[in-house]
Scaffold this active site. Structure first.
Site, mmCIF file in Angstrom:
data_model
loop_
_atom_site.group_PDB
_atom_site.id
_atom_site.type_symbol
_atom_site.label_atom_id
_atom_site.label_comp_id
_atom_site.label_asym_id
_atom_site.label_seq_id
_atom_site.Cartn_x
_atom_site.Cartn_y
_atom_site.Cartn_z
ATOM 1 N N ASN A 144 45.482 40.866 36.120
ATOM 2 C CA ASN A 144 45.525 42.314 36.308
ATOM 3 C C ASN A 144 44.520 42.778 37.364
ATOM 4 O O ASN A 144 43.495 42.124 37.569
ATOM 5 C CB ASN A 144 45.209 43.016 34.980
ATOM 6 C CG ASN A 144 46.388 42.997 34.046
ATOM 7 O OD1 ASN A 144 47.529 43.176 34.459
ATOM 8 N ND2 ASN A 144 46.130 42.775 32.761
ATOM 9 N N CYS A 164 54.271 40.070 34.018
ATOM 10 C CA CYS A 164 53.645 40.831 32.943
ATOM 11 C C CYS A 164 54.452 40.588 31.674
ATOM 12 O O CYS A 164 55.648 40.302 31.736
ATOM 13 C CB CYS A 164 53.630 42.317 33.293
ATOM 14 S SG CYS A 164 52.834 43.376 32.048
ATOM 15 N N HIS A 194 52.486 48.250 34.515
ATOM 16 C CA HIS A 194 51.792 49.118 33.564
ATOM 17 C C HIS A 194 52.115 50.598 33.790
ATOM 18 O O HIS A 194 51.337 51.466 33.395
ATOM 19 C CB HIS A 194 50.279 48.877 33.600
ATOM 20 C CG HIS A 194 49.885 47.570 32.982
ATOM 21 N ND1 HIS A 194 48.578 47.184 32.790
ATOM 22 C CD2 HIS A 194 50.635 46.530 32.501
ATOM 23 C CE1 HIS A 194 48.538 45.990 32.232
ATOM 24 N NE2 HIS A 194 49.788 45.572 32.056
ATOM 25 N N TYR A 256 51.280 51.874 28.150
ATOM 26 C CA TYR A 256 50.294 52.330 29.133
ATOM 27 C C TYR A 256 50.545 53.750 29.621
ATOM 28 O O TYR A 256 49.648 54.365 30.201
ATOM 29 C CB TYR A 256 50.253 51.360 30.323
ATOM 30 C CG TYR A 256 49.682 50.017 29.961
ATOM 31 C CD1 TYR A 256 48.322 49.771 30.055
ATOM 32 C CD2 TYR A 256 50.499 48.991 29.506
ATOM 33 C CE1 TYR A 256 47.783 48.539 29.711
ATOM 34 C CE2 TYR A 256 49.985 47.752 29.164
ATOM 35 C CZ TYR A 256 48.618 47.537 29.263
ATOM 36 O OH TYR A 256 48.097 46.318 28.908
#
Length: 433
Positions: A144, A164, A194, A256
């Site tokens: 990340n 991811c 995200h 997120y």
């Protein structure tokens, strides 16, 4: 077949090893190399990894080293799962922004920018070593912030794809709700890493699973409307967001998105709770104790709370399809290539794509509703500025990125956060000297 894990001393690694063992028919590995600068950690993880493989009757050999180039020779793929500065920097990323009334988080906001600034130069250095030793190896980035790191890799000509576990986790979740095999669930997944929404949850017929889509049409029946009607409360609880929001959006935002849709409420939660970094550090200490026990030869149950669920399955699927030219559909981080027409082609998006020997070819997306496109465009602009700051340094570039971020966006606040970020990360940013 050889695969390399950079950051192999991570407590995540047994999750990967468990997937490699279970899915050996899909990805028949003969050697797994754990690369990490921390000798004690990589030796510990190599030992427990080898025991796990032996327990499951897998013949692959686990080796360990700190030599990226040497490890990369002959490998089909190099997985990146590193954290520059360890959990200590994560703890700070999740703390100092709160002092300014802003979200404390390691992948978005000011903390996410700090992580990008520390990480991008290190990843590019590793990627250069991989390319020099083995230009045919795929680089699979799980580090990340995945979108920014993947764009850095691609902008420097590396053979890379970002990965991811959000999409595969939701696929598994919906399969459980519907009591079907995960392979029969296809997601209409759109956005940035995200920052994604599921605009459709499609149930595929068996023949549609066997014969991957060409990308010209959406197969299967979309069950999202009925899921929101009948299971909305349950889904909203999992996403930590109001069911009314999901039904209003007619989509399921990733976890997120609560940082954007409920920013102030999340900040209050964070001010009154231990940081995620503190929780993870405590878990890691216990996991390392378990890994050191020579009797431990299975993935500990505690690891499921660490994060990264289904990461191993996503990684195996991706590498197997890249190597075998399978041509199936997976959700990855890759170049936009016109998929979202309001973004430049060289921006990185998170999208369903056909995966083969040549990499990822994004599927066509239905027109993006303004309620999604606006936020995507806003965050994509921030990511562009964040990448420029990570590549070239400079206080002004950092401040420009924060000013452009939708969770900051104020002059005084952006400058205050910039000063704090640079002070907190001076040891990792040589250009600040």
């Amino acid at each position: 077949m050889k695969i390399v894990v950079v950051g192999g001393g991570s407590t995540y690694t047994p999750e990967l090893i468990d997937g490699f063992a279970r899915l050996r028919d899909r990805l028949p590995l003969t050697e797994i190399v754990l690369v990490d600068p921390n000798r004690e950690r990589r030796q510990l993880l190599a030992a427990v990894s080898q025991r796990m493989l032996l327990r499951q009757g897998h013949a692959a050999v686990v080796t360990e080293t700190d030599d990226v180039a040497g490890a990369s020779e002959g490998a089909v793929a190099v997985l990146l799962q590193l954290r520059v500065g360890g959990q200590e920097t994560r703890q700070r990323d999740e703390t100092w922004p709160l002092e300014c009334g802003c979200l404390g988080q390691e992948t978005t906001g000011a903390g996410g920018l700090a992580k990008a600034l520390r990480t991008v130069p290190v990843v590019l250095n590793i990627a250069d070593q991989v390319r020099a030793a083995n230009p045919e190896a795929w680089i699979v980035d799980f580090t990340n912030p995945v979108g920014i790191v993947t764009r850095a890799l691609l902008s420097h000509g590396h053979k890379a794809i970002g990965l991811c576990n959000v999409a595969i986790g939701l696929q598994r979740y919906f399969a459980g709700l519907l009591d079907v095999q995960p392979e029969r669930i296809a997601l209409d997944h759109v956005g940035l890493n995200h920052l994604t929404w599921e605009r459709g949850v499609r149930l595929l017929d068996v023949d549609e699973v066997v014969a991957p889509t060409s990308g010209s049409a959406k197969p299967g029946k979309d069950l999202l409307p009925s899921l929101l009607e009948t299971q909305g409360e349950l889904i909203a609880t999992r996403m930590h967001q109001p069911v009314e929001l999901l039904r209003r959006l007619e989509a399921i935002p990733s976890y997120y998105l609560r940082y954007f849709y409920q920013h102030d409420a999340v900040v209050q939660e964070q001010l009154n709770s231990p940081t995620r970094a503190e929780q993870v550090a405590a878990m890691e200490a216990k996991l390392l104790e378990l890994y050191a026990d020579p009797a431990v030869d299975t993935k500990p149950e505690l690891l499921s709370n660490r994060g990264g669920e289904f990461y191993s399955e996503a990684a195996v699927q991706l590498v197997a399809s890249l190597v075998s030219d399978r041509g199936d559909v997976q959700v990855v981080n890759t170049l936009n290539q016109g998929t979202l027409p309001f973004l430049p082609d060289d921006f990185v998006i998170e999208t369903p794509a056909i995966i083969g020997a040549g990499g990822a070819r994004p599927l066509a997306q239905a027109p993006i509703e303004p309620r999604f496109a606006g936020l995507i465009g806003h965050v994509a602009a921030y990511e562009q500025l964040a990448l420029e700051a990570a590549l070239h340094g400079g206080r002004q570039r950092v401040a420009d990125a924060l000013l452009a971020h939708p969770l900051v966006g104020q002059w005084d606040l952006a400058n205050d956060l910039t000063d704090r970020l640079l002070a907190e990360n001076a040891a990792f940013l040589p250009w600040t000297a």
